[in-house]
Design a protein around this motif. Structure first.
Motif, short mmCIF file in Angstrom:
data_model
loop_
_atom_site.label_atom_id
_atom_site.label_comp_id
_atom_site.label_asym_id
_atom_site.label_seq_id
_atom_site.Cartn_x
_atom_site.Cartn_y
_atom_site.Cartn_z
N THR A 229 0.80 -1.23 0.00
CA THR A 229 0.00 0.00 0.00
C THR A 229 0.84 1.28 0.00
N TYR A 230 2.11 1.20 0.37
CA TYR A 230 2.97 2.40 0.43
C TYR A 230 3.17 2.98 -0.96
N LEU A 231 3.03 4.30 -1.07
CA LEU A 231 3.14 4.96 -2.38
C LEU A 231 4.34 5.90 -2.43
N CYS A 232 4.42 6.89 -1.55
CA CYS A 232 5.52 7.85 -1.56
C CYS A 232 5.55 8.58 -0.23
N HIS A 233 6.54 9.42 -0.05
CA HIS A 233 6.63 10.20 1.18
C HIS A 233 7.19 11.57 0.88
N GLN A 234 6.97 12.46 1.81
CA GLN A 234 7.48 13.83 1.71
C GLN A 234 8.18 14.17 3.02
N VAL A 235 9.49 14.26 2.98
CA VAL A 235 10.26 14.58 4.17
C VAL A 235 10.10 16.07 4.49
N SER A 323 2.34 8.82 2.12
CA SER A 323 1.10 8.64 1.36
C SER A 323 0.96 7.19 0.90
N PHE A 324 -0.29 6.73 0.81
CA PHE A 324 -0.60 5.35 0.44
C PHE A 324 -1.49 5.34 -0.80
N ASN A 325 -1.58 4.17 -1.42
CA ASN A 325 -2.35 4.07 -2.67
C ASN A 325 -3.82 3.76 -2.45
N SER A 326 -4.25 3.74 -1.18
CA SER A 326 -5.66 3.45 -0.89
C SER A 326 -6.05 4.04 0.46
N HIS A 327 -7.35 4.23 0.63
CA HIS A 327 -7.85 4.66 1.93
C HIS A 327 -7.57 3.60 2.98
N TRP A 328 -7.71 2.34 2.59
CA TRP A 328 -7.52 1.23 3.52
C TRP A 328 -6.09 1.22 4.05
N GLY A 329 -5.12 1.39 3.16
CA GLY A 329 -3.73 1.39 3.58
C GLY A 329 -3.41 2.52 4.53
N ALA A 330 -3.94 3.71 4.26
CA ALA A 330 -3.72 4.86 5.15
C ALA A 330 -4.38 4.64 6.50
#
Length: 737
Positions: A229-235, A323-330
């Motif tokens: 589910t992991y998509l990206c991140h912003q440090v 950020s995740f690729n789904s509501h469920w993952g978040a």
């Protein structure tokens, strides 16, 4: 002690003041020159423009005299917009806030009718205070209270029965309103289009690992533990210097815009300026060329600073928006523990972008605990320090004691109209003045505590203010009223009579609270809609500061609902209504007038003025519900104590069951409705994901989330500068810590 005449004088003063404010508002709001002060929200929505007229006078003054006759037409206009339209226009926070006033009307209007019909005749029939007039300072209003009943009277069963009835009615209305607001919240969240905060989790206390950056640590951790589910991140980066450069650039750009407009109006003459401090001295140069040159130099510094921030690992803070690729993952990440060590990899739902308080994102876990402890001690000290001015305010309500301390004031105080003014109006006004600066101080304390969103900051500041109002304004007023106001009576009575006098004098404080309600709730609400301070500030800025359209937009400053001050004040009114409903019911009509008038005023302001800085989807409602329950418990306990002083020991135990039932009701509501405000059900998240897959809404999710939580100072860069700074590739964030 304020008499019926004093209350009448206070009511007259406040009604005249409120009416004068309303007339002034009616005249000022229709003047073209004030349009941006009284309708700023429509300007920000680009649905209203400055009035245009060929007549020079008509640009400033409304010459249509028919409009002056309808000075109260703002009231029906404020009611025209439906609740669903209001949610679209102003958001769910604003609608939920207005429902608090409707809740007050729903609770207290039936209670007022029943109390005035049943309780007041029962109290008047007691006649006890007739025999105490030589011992205590009394008024005709006190004879309408429970103090007028003799000890051991069977009439106390009427008050006990009504206390049960009022408690059940209040709980019923609280349950219905909690259910309604929770349902509105879920519908509101489900109806929204995909937003960044629905896919994003705030991760704090990211551990430092030798040999790798914070960004690498975040990437490896979530690729391992949330691989599907992991998509990206912003440090988040420390960009204090860059933030200073951006603010300086904005000022220079504003001066450049001003001089360009000046040149467009008079093309024959190029504007000039001096290069010294504030343009007061130095070489005289061409303004447009000078500011263009300054901006070019500053842009180069900003690009170098951005590159330094992104290349220096020391600028990375142990915080990231993941950020995740789904509501469920978040939802899974935000609502679960990520590490064996519960102080690391702390996750919570990311606030709405507008709601983020950037300065507190990187506070360490241990520092947060220390800050909260120190602020708790400071709030405790502040609450009790304010006992001194509150006691002084209460002394104003007892002029007899004041005359003994300062006998030279007696000739002035004894003038009938002055005495009525001092006892009926001044105490409430003085208390309002003492409380004026307190919300700002409590907000500063909440910021020091380390909360990461404006909504949480305001809720915590409101909670502190509520405790202050409870201890100082309510309990402090009663304590000073019983301990100081009746001190002479206590000293001249045998010890066995002291409990009786305390029981008598607690209801007598209703007169003080009546004056406070009229000052704060009647005249105060009228001053709220008048917006005299924003009006003066806008015109001063317009004359001396405004140079461009951007300046004019900033000068409007519509503000928003001041939750840290308004919510605790509202809770005080609920507390007063619940406590005095069976003790001194004559207070209830004053509260009803407040709720009705405030509802109309705030509905008008929310439609036309306020521009909320964030949307929390009514996240404050659980706190409001809990504090109304606390007010209900306080009213029950105070009635038990009051009846015990009346030697009604046989009837007092009947009330013991009531706090138990009330607390059980609160626990049920907490488990039934509060999860809708703190958690996001996985079932709902899955349904939302399936719906978006069907509609194809998640196809460009990575591109949408790439810069979703970009710090505001980076939004001042154009696309080329963002690419040059490599912001999109690294998903970098900057915090002006």
């Amino acid at each position: 002690m304020a008499t019926l005449l004093d209350i009448s004088v206070s009511a007259l003063i406040n009604i005249v003041t409120a009416f004068a404010f309303l007339v002034a508002f009616a005249l000022l709001r229709i003047q073209p020159i004030n349009d941006r002060v009284y309708f700023p929200k429509w300007y920000f929505k680009a649905q209203r423009k400055d009035p245009v007229s060929t007549n020079f006078v008509a640009k400033f003054v409304n010459l249509n005299f028919k409009t002056y006759l309808t000075f109260l037409n703002w009231m029906p206009q404020a009611l025209q917009m439906s609740e669903s339209q209001l949610i679209q226009h102003a958001g769910l926070d604003s609608v939920a806030f207005l429902r608090i006033y409707l809740l007050g009307l729903k609770i207290f209007l039936p209670m007022m009718v029943l109390a005035l019909i049943v309780v007041v005749p029962v109290n008047v029939s007691g006649g006890t205070l007739f025999f105490l007039q030589k011992e205590l300072v009394l008024s005709n209003i006190d004879k309408l209270s429970i103090s007028n009943l003799p000890p051991k009277s069977y009439r106390f069963f009427v008050h006990i029965a009504l206390q049960y009835l009022f408690t059940f009615w209040t709980c019923f209305m609280l349950y219905k309103e909690y259910d309604t607001v929770a349902s509105m919240r879920l519908r509101f969240l489900a109806s929204q289009k995909s937003r960044a905060q629905q896919y994003t989790v705030l991760v704090r206390n990211v551990p430092y690992v030798s040999g790798q950056s914070i960004s690498d640590s975040v990437d490896k951790f979530f690729e391992k533990n949330h691989r599907n589910t992991y998509l990206c991140h912003q440090v988040v980066y420390n960009g204090y210097k860059l933030a200073k450069l951006v603010r300086k650039r904005d000022k220079l750009q504003n001066w450049l815009d001003y001089n360009q407009l000046k040149f467009e109006r008079k093309p024959a003459k190029r504007p000039k300026t001096k290069t010294g401090f504030l343009g007061l001295w130095g070489e005289r140069v061409d303004s447009i060329d000078y500011y263009n040159q300054q901006l070019e130099q500053l842009e180069k510094k900003m690009i170098m600073e951005r590159e330094r921030i992104l290349q220096d690992e020391k600028c990375m803070l142990p915080v990231s928006f993941v950020s995740f690729n789904s509501h469920w993952g978040a939802a899974v990440c935000a609502q679960t523990q990520q590490s064996r060590n519960p102080t690391l990899w702390l996750t919570s739902w990311a606030p709405e972008k507008r709601d983020v308080y950037w300065k507190n994102l990187a506070i360490p876990f241990v520092s947060l605990a220390i800050r909260k402890f120190l602020i708790g001690v400071a709030v405790f000290g502040l609450v009790f320090f304010y006992m001194i001015p509150v006691a002084f305010v209460q002394s104003l309500a007892n002029l007899e004691a004041l005359e003994k301390v300062a006998p030279f004031l007696r000739p002035v105080i004894e003038v009938k109209i002055i005495k009525s003014f001092l006892q009926g109006f001044l105490p409430g006004l003085a208390l309002k003045i003492f409380l004026w600066a307190l919300p700002l101080l409590l907000m500063l304390m909440s910021k020091i505590e380390g909360h990461v969103s404006f909504s949480k900051l305001e809720r915590r500041a409101a909670a502190k203010y509520y405790y202050f109002m409870l201890v100082n304004v309510f309990l402090g007023s009663i304590a000073t009223g019983t301990a100081f106001g009746q001190l002479d009576a206590f000293l001249h009575q045998p010890p066995s009579q002291i409990p009786r006098n305390i029981g008598v004098s607690i209801p007598m404080k209703a007169t003080f609270f009546i004056t406070y309600i009229m000052v704060d709730g009647w005249a105060g609400m009228a001053s709220e809609i008048l917006r005299l301070k924003p009006l003066i500030i806008f015109h001063l800025k317009n004359m001396f500061i405004v140079k461009t359209d951007r300046d004019r937009d900033r000068a409007m400053n519509p503000g928003s609902v001041d939750y840290p001050e308004t919510l605790p004040s509202l809770q005080l009114y609920f507390l007063l209504g619940l406590v005095y409903a069976v003790v001194t019911p004559i207070l209830l009509p004053f509260i009803i007038v407040f709720f009705l008038f405030a509802f109309l005023v705030y509905r008008h302001q929310i439609i036309n003025v306020y521009n909320q800085r964030y949307e929390s989807a009514a996240a404050f409602w659980p706190h409001l519900h809990s504090q109304i329950i606390a007010s209900l418990l306080i009213s029950q306990l105070l009635l038990m104590g009051l009846l015990s002083t009346k030697k009604a020991l046989s009837s007092t135990p009947i009330l013991i069951v009531l706090p138990v039932l009330t607390y059980a009701f609160h626990k049920y509501c907490k488990s039934r409705f509060e999860p809708a405000f703190n958690r996001y059900p996985l079932e709902e998240a899955t349904e939302r994901d399936e719906l978006e897959q069907t509609e194809g809404a998640g196809q460009n999710l990575r591109a949408y989330l790439a810069n979703a939580y970009l710090h505001p100072i980076f939004h001042s860069c154009d696309k080329a500068e963002l690419d040059e700074a490599n912001v999109e590739e690294t998903y970098a964030h900057v915090s002006d810590l």
